[in-house]
Each structure stands twice: as C-alpha cells, then as structure tokens.
Design a protein around this motif. Structure first.
Motif, PDB file in Angstrom:
ATOM      1  N   ILE A   1       8.354 -29.997   6.954  1.00 18.15           N
ATOM      2  CA  ILE A   1       9.752 -29.701   7.305  1.00 18.15           C
ATOM      3  C   ILE A   1      10.027 -28.216   7.114  1.00 18.15           C
ATOM      4  O   ILE A   1      10.684 -27.571   7.945  1.00 18.15           O
ATOM      5  N   ASN A   2       9.489 -27.662   6.039  1.00 19.11           N
ATOM      6  CA  ASN A   2       9.690 -26.235   5.782  1.00 19.11           C
ATOM      7  C   ASN A   2       8.981 -25.374   6.821  1.00 19.11           C
ATOM      8  O   ASN A   2       9.485 -24.315   7.213  1.00 19.11           O
ATOM      9  N   ASP A   3       7.805 -25.817   7.281  1.00 18.34           N
ATOM     10  CA  ASP A   3       7.109 -25.082   8.345  1.00 18.34           C
ATOM     11  C   ASP A   3       7.992 -24.979   9.590  1.00 18.34           C
ATOM     12  O   ASP A   3       8.050 -23.925  10.244  1.00 18.34           O
ATOM     13  N   CYS A   4       8.669 -26.070   9.915  1.00 21.46           N
ATOM     14  CA  CYS A   4       9.582 -26.052  11.069  1.00 21.46           C
ATOM     15  C   CYS A   4      10.747 -25.098  10.823  1.00 21.46           C
ATOM     16  O   CYS A   4      11.159 -24.353  11.719  1.00 21.46           O
ATOM     17  N   ARG A   5      11.265 -25.121   9.609  1.00 24.75           N
ATOM     18  CA  ARG A   5      12.382 -24.232   9.264  1.00 24.75           C
ATOM     19  C   ARG A   5      11.977 -22.771   9.419  1.00 24.75           C
ATOM     20  O   ARG A   5      12.704 -21.959  10.012  1.00 24.75           O
ATOM     21  N   LEU A   6      10.794 -22.429   8.896  1.00 26.22           N
ATOM     22  CA  LEU A   6      10.313 -21.053   8.987  1.00 26.22           C
ATOM     23  C   LEU A   6       9.996 -20.665  10.428  1.00 26.22           C
ATOM     24  O   LEU A   6      10.264 -19.535  10.845  1.00 26.22           O
ATOM     25  N   ALA A   7       9.422 -21.606  11.182  1.00 29.24           N
ATOM     26  CA  ALA A   7       9.107 -21.330  12.588  1.00 29.24           C
ATOM     27  C   ALA A   7      10.381 -21.047  13.374  1.00 29.24           C
ATOM     28  O   ALA A   7      10.442 -20.103  14.171  1.00 29.24           O
ATOM     29  N   ARG A   8      11.408 -21.842  13.146  1.00 26.36           N
ATOM     30  CA  ARG A   8      12.675 -21.642  13.855  1.00 26.36           C
ATOM     31  C   ARG A   8      13.297 -20.295  13.488  1.00 26.36           C
ATOM     32  O   ARG A   8      13.801 -19.571  14.349  1.00 26.36           O
ATOM     33  N   ARG A   9      13.245 -19.963  12.195  1.00 23.59           N
ATOM     34  CA  ARG A   9      13.824 -18.688  11.765  1.00 23.59           C
ATOM     35  C   ARG A   9      13.074 -17.510  12.379  1.00 23.59           C
ATOM     36  O   ARG A   9      13.683 -16.549  12.862  1.00 23.59           O
ATOM     37  N   ARG A  10      11.735 -17.600  12.378  1.00 23.16           N
ATOM     38  CA  ARG A  10      10.937 -16.517  12.950  1.00 23.16           C
ATOM     39  C   ARG A  10      11.168 -16.382  14.457  1.00 23.16           C
ATOM     40  O   ARG A  10      11.294 -15.275  14.988  1.00 23.16           O
ATOM     41  N   LEU A  11      11.237 -17.511  15.147  1.00 24.42           N
ATOM     42  CA  LEU A  11      11.452 -17.479  16.595  1.00 24.42           C
ATOM     43  C   LEU A  11      12.838 -16.938  16.943  1.00 24.42           C
ATOM     44  O   LEU A  11      13.003 -16.211  17.927  1.00 24.42           O
ATOM     45  N   ARG A  12      13.845 -17.284  16.134  1.00 25.30           N
ATOM     46  CA  ARG A  12      15.199 -16.758  16.378  1.00 25.30           C
ATOM     47  C   ARG A  12      15.233 -15.243  16.219  1.00 25.30           C
ATOM     48  O   ARG A  12      15.826 -14.531  17.034  1.00 25.30           O
ATOM     49  N   LYS A  13      14.603 -14.746  15.142  1.00 26.70           N
ATOM     50  CA  LYS A  13      14.584 -13.298  14.901  1.00 26.70           C
ATOM     51  C   LYS A  13      13.826 -12.573  16.005  1.00 26.70           C
ATOM     52  O   LYS A  13      14.253 -11.520  16.484  1.00 26.70           O
ATOM     53  N   TRP A  14      12.715 -13.143  16.403  1.00 31.65           N
ATOM     54  CA  TRP A  14      11.897 -12.538  17.450  1.00 31.65           C
ATOM     55  C   TRP A  14      12.653 -12.519  18.775  1.00 31.65           C
ATOM     56  O   TRP A  14      12.658 -11.525  19.500  1.00 31.65           O
ATOM     57  N   SER A  15      13.332 -13.613  19.081  1.00 28.89           N
ATOM     58  CA  SER A  15      14.090 -13.701  20.325  1.00 28.89           C
ATOM     59  C   SER A  15      15.223 -12.678  20.356  1.00 28.89           C
ATOM     60  O   SER A  15      15.496 -12.058  21.387  1.00 28.89           O
ATOM     61  N   ALA A  16      15.882 -12.486  19.196  1.00 27.72           N
ATOM     62  CA  ALA A  16      17.004 -11.549  19.127  1.00 27.72           C
ATOM     63  C   ALA A  16      16.556 -10.105  19.351  1.00 27.72           C
ATOM     64  O   ALA A  16      17.314  -9.276  19.869  1.00 27.72           O
ATOM     65  N   LYS A  17      15.308  -9.793  18.959  1.00 32.63           N
ATOM     66  CA  LYS A  17      14.791  -8.430  19.098  1.00 32.63           C
ATOM     67  C   LYS A  17      14.033  -8.212  20.401  1.00 32.63           C
ATOM     68  O   LYS A  17      13.596  -7.101  20.688  1.00 32.63           O
ATOM     69  N   CYS A  18      13.862  -9.277  21.164  1.00 38.42           N
ATOM     70  CA  CYS A  18      13.028  -9.215  22.360  1.00 38.42           C
ATOM     71  C   CYS A  18      13.768  -8.528  23.513  1.00 38.42           C
ATOM     72  O   CYS A  18      14.911  -8.869  23.826  1.00 38.42           O
TER      73      CYS A  18
ATOM     74  N   SER B   1      12.460  -8.420  26.608  1.00 40.57           N
ATOM     75  CA  SER B   1      12.113  -9.142  27.829  1.00 40.57           C
ATOM     76  C   SER B   1      12.952 -10.414  27.926  1.00 40.57           C
ATOM     77  O   SER B   1      12.877 -11.282  27.060  1.00 40.57           O
ATOM     78  N   LYS B   2      13.747 -10.513  28.961  1.00 36.79           N
ATOM     79  CA  LYS B   2      14.592 -11.690  29.137  1.00 36.79           C
ATOM     80  C   LYS B   2      13.749 -12.945  29.313  1.00 36.79           C
ATOM     81  O   LYS B   2      14.063 -14.013  28.765  1.00 36.79           O
ATOM     82  N   LYS B   3      12.646 -12.816  30.045  1.00 37.74           N
ATOM     83  CA  LYS B   3      11.778 -13.965  30.296  1.00 37.74           C
ATOM     84  C   LYS B   3      11.141 -14.463  29.001  1.00 37.74           C
ATOM     85  O   LYS B   3      11.122 -15.669  28.722  1.00 37.74           O
ATOM     86  N   LEU B   4      10.628 -13.518  28.201  1.00 41.72           N
ATOM     87  CA  LEU B   4      10.003 -13.916  26.938  1.00 41.72           C
ATOM     88  C   LEU B   4      11.040 -14.497  25.987  1.00 41.72           C
ATOM     89  O   LEU B   4      10.775 -15.465  25.273  1.00 41.72           O
ATOM     90  N   SER B   5      12.240 -13.920  25.994  1.00 44.90           N
ATOM     91  CA  SER B   5      13.309 -14.436  25.143  1.00 44.90           C
ATOM     92  C   SER B   5      13.619 -15.888  25.490  1.00 44.90           C
ATOM     93  O   SER B   5      13.824 -16.726  24.604  1.00 44.90           O
ATOM     94  N   GLN B   6      13.633 -16.208  26.768  1.00 45.82           N
ATOM     95  CA  GLN B   6      13.880 -17.586  27.200  1.00 45.82           C
ATOM     96  C   GLN B   6      12.748 -18.509  26.754  1.00 45.82           C
ATOM     97  O   GLN B   6      12.981 -19.653  26.353  1.00 45.82           O
ATOM     98  N   GLN B   7      11.520 -17.992  26.809  1.00 48.40           N
ATOM     99  CA  GLN B   7      10.372 -18.780  26.367  1.00 48.40           C
ATOM    100  C   GLN B   7      10.464 -19.090  24.874  1.00 48.40           C
ATOM    101  O   GLN B   7      10.173 -20.203  24.429  1.00 48.40           O
ATOM    102  N   LEU B   8      10.879 -18.096  24.103  1.00 46.46           N
ATOM    103  CA  LEU B   8      11.020 -18.287  22.659  1.00 46.46           C
ATOM    104  C   LEU B   8      12.129 -19.290  22.346  1.00 46.46           C
ATOM    105  O   LEU B   8      11.991 -20.130  21.454  1.00 46.46           O
ATOM    106  N   LYS B   9      13.220 -19.217  23.077  1.00 47.01           N
ATOM    107  CA  LYS B   9      14.324 -20.153  22.858  1.00 47.01           C
ATOM    108  C   LYS B   9      13.923 -21.579  23.222  1.00 47.01           C
ATOM    109  O   LYS B   9      14.351 -22.542  22.575  1.00 47.01           O
TER     110      LYS B   9
END
Length: 305
Positions: A239-256, A258-266
């Motif tokens: 469960i914690n792995d999912c929590r960390l993955a979501r947090r990392r993906l959100r941060k990465w998406s916010a800094k991305c 590339s609109k296309k890559l941001s959509q992929q991350l979301k």
C-alpha cells in the motif's frame, strides 16, 4: 532472524555486542554489494536498507548500554543509508512494475515508453548518491572505526550474574512495550493513508524488535507471531509503494514540460490509484477486530513463557 544465541553465562551487554556487531557488519557487506559495478537488481539495493533498519532497531533495543554519542552517530549514518537506499528502491519498484506491463497491451506499452527512461535516469542519480555515501563511510574506514569503539565499550560493560534470567525478562519488557504500541495503532480505523502509514511503521518496529530478541522465546511461538507480523507488514508495504508511486508521479507530472508525457503520467496515476484501492480492501479483510484479538492472544502467549 537473530543470529545470536544466548548462553547461561552471557550478559545482556554480551548479547547486545553480538547482535549489533552482526547487523552493523551486514550493513557494510550489503552496501559493498549494492554499489558494485554492473549491479542492477532491486534486491541488491533493498538489502542495505533492511539491515540498516535491523541495526538501528538493535541500537534502540540496547540503547541503555550505549553512550549517547555513539548512539547518535550510528543512528544518523544508518538513517542516511536507509533513506538513500530507500529512494533508490522506490524507483526500482516503479521500474519493475512498469516493465512488467504485458507487451500485448499496446496502449499501456506506448504510454510507458517515455516514462521508463526518465525513471532510469533518476535511478542512476540515486545510485551515484549511494556510492558517494559508501565511499565516505566505508572506504574511509569511519564506519569500521566507530563500530570497533562501540563494541569495545559494550564488552567492557558486561555483567555476568544471573545473565540469562535478566536477558529474558529484559526481552519480554521490550517486546511488551513495542507490541502495545503496535496494537494501539492497529486498533484505530484504518480509513486514511496517514493512519495506515503509522501502522506500517509500528509493524516494522515490532518485527525488527522481535528479530533482535528472538532467542529469548520458544521458537514455535516466535515463528507464528513473526510470520503474522511479516505478512501484515508486506501488505502495508505494498500500500505504501502505491502511495509513494502516486506522489512521485504527481510531482513529476507537475514539473513536466511535455503535455503528452504529462498525460501519460496522469494515466499511470489512475492505475496506481486502482491498485491501492484493491490493496486497502484486502487489508480490511485481513486485519479486523477478530484478527486484533487473535494477535493479542499470540503476544500474551509469547510473553507468558
């Protein structure tokens, strides 16, 4: 498990020295393996973190036999190792998870095609950080020097009278305190990730304390309770792995940029969200009022010996 075996002539300080030496030495060994050129497996990186936690737990269990200065130094270094290796391991979890996407799921494969190189780059950065930490602590002999001083101090404090009896009583008191905290955390409604996270930390503390003091208890009773805690910790860890993955993906998406890559991350965020929801349902089925009562009975039986 605890590699140390207590004898009738061994004091608590003797036992502490044996356990702490084993775990601190294992931290060194696994750090060397993790930074070895060409080493890429997630398990190789996971082991320094595991043994750093075990070493940290052993220092906390026997803290009254260790000077404040030695305790602070080792806890600081072990926390650094755990944190750096932990960030590296979190990236390995993401990489392995996304690599496992079936090749016939073309939409998923395309979506992750640009995500994986970025994760691998971040992993390389974290591995460089771990190597620098290894050089600073291990290659320059700081860690070994502090370890020798700590063990010499422990052995000089050895007390021989009624050692085995005192050790077993000491072990029961330590387990009782950590188990009470664990049950208290587990009795709260597990309806938020923050509560689940605190419960996971409590499970880790109980597991590692049990391992440090395992030889104070009959093996058959210890194995049952250790398996129970380990199984629960594994589920909480997922469960914690999912929590960390979501947090990392959100941060990465916010800094991305590339609109296309941001959509992929979301899109991948939604996958992690569904996975986490499923695991939380599994936790609710696995840990409930009846399982709490059963676990308390196991603890009572263990401590009654």
């Amino acid at each position: 498990m605890n590699p140390q075996t207590t004898s009738a002539s061994e004091s608590i300080a003797d036992h502490a020295a044996g356990v702490i030496e084993t775990y601190l030495t294992e931290v060194q060994r696994h750090m060397k393996i993790a930074v070895k050129p060409g080493r890429k497996s997630a398990e190789a990186v996971h082991q320094p973190r595991v043994f750093a936690r075990r070493a940290y737990a052993s220092l906390k269990v026997y803290e009254q036999w260790i000077s404040d200065r030695q305790q602070r130094w080792f806890c600081k270094q072990l926390t650094r190792i755990r944190d750096v290796a932990g960030r590296l391991r979190d990236l390995d979890v993401l990489i392995e998870r996304y690599q496992s996407v079936s090749q016939n799921e073309q939409s998923s494969s395309k979506r992750l095609r640009k995500v994986l190189p970025g994760l691998r780059k971040k992993r390389l950065d974290r591995l460089t950080e771990l190597k620098a930490l290894h050089v600073r602590l291990m290659s320059e002999k700081k860690y070994a020097s502090h370890q020798s001083a700590l063990l010499a101090k422990l052995k000089s404090r050895s007390i021989q009278n009624n050692a085995e009896e005192r050790y077993e009583a000491f072990a029961r008191l330590r387990i009782m305190a950590v188990a009470e905290k664990f049950v208290s955390l587990g009795s709260l409604p597990l309806n938020s990730l923050e509560v689940i996270h605190r419960f996971r930390i409590g499970a880790k503390k109980l597991r590692y304390t049990l391992e440090v003091l395992s030889d104070a208890f009959p093996e058959d009773r210890f194995v049952v309770i250790h398996k129970t805690v380990t199984r629960l910790q594994d589920l909480l860890g997922e469960i914690n792995d999912c929590r960390l993955a979501r947090r990392r993906l959100r941060k990465w998406s916010a800094k991305c940029f590339s609109k296309k890559l941001s959509q992929q991350l979301k899109s991948q965020l939604l996958v992690e969200q569904d996975r986490q929801k499923s695991l939380r349902k599994e936790l609710s089925a696995h840990w409930n009022s009846q399982s709490i009562a059963d676990f308390q009975s196991l603890i009572d039986d263990l401590l009654a010996v």
